[in-house]
Design a protein around this motif. Sequence first.
Motif, PDB file in Angstrom:
ATOM      1  N   PHE A 237      -2.568   5.419  21.300  1.00  0.00           N
ATOM      2  CA  PHE A 237      -3.094   6.189  22.276  1.00  0.00           C
ATOM      3  C   PHE A 237      -3.674   7.437  21.363  1.00  0.00           C
ATOM      4  CE2 PHE A 237      -0.699   3.761  25.499  1.00  0.00           C
ATOM      5  CZ  PHE A 237      -1.871   4.122  26.505  1.00  0.00           C
ATOM      6  N   GLN A 238      -2.964   7.916  20.360  1.00  0.00           N
ATOM      7  CA  GLN A 238      -3.556   9.048  19.704  1.00  0.00           C
ATOM      8  C   GLN A 238      -4.929   8.475  18.943  1.00  0.00           C
ATOM      9  OE1 GLN A 238      -1.097   9.932  16.316  1.00  0.00           O
ATOM     10  NE2 GLN A 238       0.878  10.164  17.521  1.00  0.00           N
ATOM     11  N   MET A 239      -4.864   7.457  18.492  1.00  0.00           N
ATOM     12  CA  MET A 239      -6.465   6.976  18.000  1.00  0.00           C
ATOM     13  C   MET A 239      -7.477   6.835  18.955  1.00  0.00           C
ATOM     14  SD  MET A 239      -5.688   6.702  14.592  1.00  0.00           S
ATOM     15  CE  MET A 239      -4.439   6.487  13.554  1.00  0.00           C
ATOM     16  N   GLU A 385       2.579   4.337   0.169  1.00  0.00           N
ATOM     17  CA  GLU A 385       3.152   4.155   1.446  1.00  0.00           C
ATOM     18  C   GLU A 385       2.262   3.517   2.594  1.00  0.00           C
ATOM     19  OE1 GLU A 385       5.565   7.384   2.888  1.00  0.00           O
ATOM     20  OE2 GLU A 385       6.173   7.816   0.835  1.00  0.00           O
ATOM     21  N   ALA A 386       2.970   3.126   3.669  1.00  0.00           N
ATOM     22  CA  ALA A 386       1.980   2.531   4.840  1.00  0.00           C
ATOM     23  C   ALA A 386       1.546   3.632   5.610  1.00  0.00           C
ATOM     24  CB  ALA A 386       2.725   1.842   5.954  1.00  0.00           C
ATOM     25  N   VAL A 387       0.154   3.646   5.781  1.00  0.00           N
ATOM     26  CA  VAL A 387      -0.812   4.612   6.667  1.00  0.00           C
ATOM     27  C   VAL A 387      -1.478   3.779   7.622  1.00  0.00           C
ATOM     28  CG1 VAL A 387      -0.929   6.329   4.722  1.00  0.00           C
ATOM     29  CG2 VAL A 387      -2.602   4.402   4.979  1.00  0.00           C
ATOM     30  N   PRO A 388      -1.921   4.049   8.776  1.00  0.00           N
ATOM     31  CA  PRO A 388      -2.728   3.779   9.815  1.00  0.00           C
ATOM     32  C   PRO A 388      -4.155   3.603   9.334  1.00  0.00           C
ATOM     33  CG  PRO A 388      -1.960   5.606  10.603  1.00  0.00           C
ATOM     34  CD  PRO A 388      -1.159   5.607   9.220  1.00  0.00           C
ATOM     35  N   VAL A 389      -4.679   2.652   9.468  1.00  0.00           N
ATOM     36  CA  VAL A 389      -6.233   2.619   9.160  1.00  0.00           C
ATOM     37  C   VAL A 389      -6.888   1.907  10.565  1.00  0.00           C
ATOM     38  CG1 VAL A 389      -8.067   1.376   8.080  1.00  0.00           C
ATOM     39  CG2 VAL A 389      -6.173   2.316   6.724  1.00  0.00           C
ATOM     40  N   VAL A 390      -7.854   2.495  11.231  1.00  0.00           N
ATOM     41  CA  VAL A 390      -8.214   2.215  12.387  1.00  0.00           C
ATOM     42  C   VAL A 390      -9.832   1.770  12.128  1.00  0.00           C
ATOM     43  CG1 VAL A 390      -9.375   2.591  14.525  1.00  0.00           C
ATOM     44  CG2 VAL A 390      -6.671   3.189  13.999  1.00  0.00           C
TER      45      VAL A 390
END
Length: 426
Positions: A237-239, A385-390
């Motif tokens: 939702f943020q993305m 570390e894990a980061v979101p990639v869209v």
Amino acid sequence: MSAHPLTIGVAGLGTVGGGVLKLLADNADVVAARAGRPIVVTAVSARDRSRDRGLNTAGLRWYDDAAALAGDPGVDVVVELIGGSEGPARDLVEAALRAGKPVVTANKALLALRGAELAQLAGTTPLAFEAAVAGGIPAIKALREGLAANNITRVAGILNGTCNYILTTMREQGREFADVLAEAQKLGYAESDPSFDIDGIDAAHKLTILAALAFGRPVDFSAVHVEGIREVSALDFQMAEDLGYRIKLLGIAERTEAGISTRVHPCMVPQAAPIARVDGVFNAVEVVGDQCGRVVLQGRGAGAGPTASAVVADLIDIARGRHTPVWGAPLAAAPSVPMARHTGCYYLRLMVVDRPGVIADVTGVLRDNSISLESMLQRGRAPGEAVPVVLTTHECEEAGMRAAIARIEALAAVMEKPALIRIEPA
Ligand SMILES: NC(=O)c1ccc[n+]([C@@H]2O[C@H](COP(=O)([O-])OP(=O)(O)OC[C@H]3O[C@@H](n4cnc5c(N)ncnc54)[C@H](OP(=O)(O)O)[C@@H]3O)[C@@H](O)[C@H]2O)c1
């Protein structure tokens, strides 16, 4: 006005059945004026005779066996409000149609799974089901009558109020799916077993009905590609907000050169699209016709009043002798387009280890599958570390996207199952 009333037998005295009895009592004058005669309940059926329903059933004949309503000579029209595609609902509808009695039902499961054979059984006897799709929104009448002169190319809708409530609350309050579902259950907006709603099955039943009406093809529930909303996360939702989209569970039926596609799944829709602004428990149905262009209807898709409003509208048509064939026209087989052949744009969210070369690996897989990127967004930096990639893509084929996701998921730097949401045009 004729003094001769239309007599009805109501099976099922729950939310909808109770709503119908109440509406017929509260709005008796306006209903009689529009029907040309009074509409009077003479007989009812439910499971538990002793339950206090807050309804006045004094003087009404009571049947423990709902199917017996069909044989009551004091019942002109049978109203089936029990629910379920088998068992007492099906037995009653079949018994009534066999007896040549008109039937009004709100039962989308029955229509989606048995609609073809019921139409055959009905012949010229009315079988009306306005309440089965989108509750108080007259979507069936709009498609079958108001827009009857059009070649319809697309019908899409927010067809399940429970899902729309959950998704709206997730967006507005930044909360996760499981948390909002638990609250919706406490508030009575979701069933204790919510799978029918949140896994998209209820919406798929309604879409099956809409596709038959829009395209004249036989009801075919098994042809609908169905995904629910369990996997949509607060992060998506943020993305979506950043990218200018809203996330909605849509049912979409389209006619293409290859045939008819029917699918239910979460979608990213542009914030400016009319359907993007339909929030909470509200439903919407959007129809695109070659002459009328786009028509959008929205309103309450469930609840006693809105659903009873649709049931009684069908009764008024029957009282007036207004009648169209069950599916508007004879149905003719048409090829279904499998989901693998779907083409569209995609939103893909990955959780990847923040280290050099990862993005190049991902984009390499997309390139190998002929998928071109529209945009890429990385939130924050956290080396190691894990980061979101869209990623959002230009139009591509579902089969290629599926193949790419399988390879991306297998990359060592990809930490979770990728999240995929299809992007719909405005
Ligand atoms: N609720 C909505 O907003 C809504 C909207 C659109 C369409 N619909 C559809 O409308 C239909 C009814 O839904 P609802 O929400 O009103 O359901 P509900 O509140 O669960 O009511 C079902 C009713 O059916 C009765 N019943 C169950 N088994 C029966 C049997 N063997 N013989 C006779 N009666 C029986 C129950 O009797 P007891 O009361 O004695 O248990 C109850 O009165 C379903 O097809 C549903 O999909 C509902």
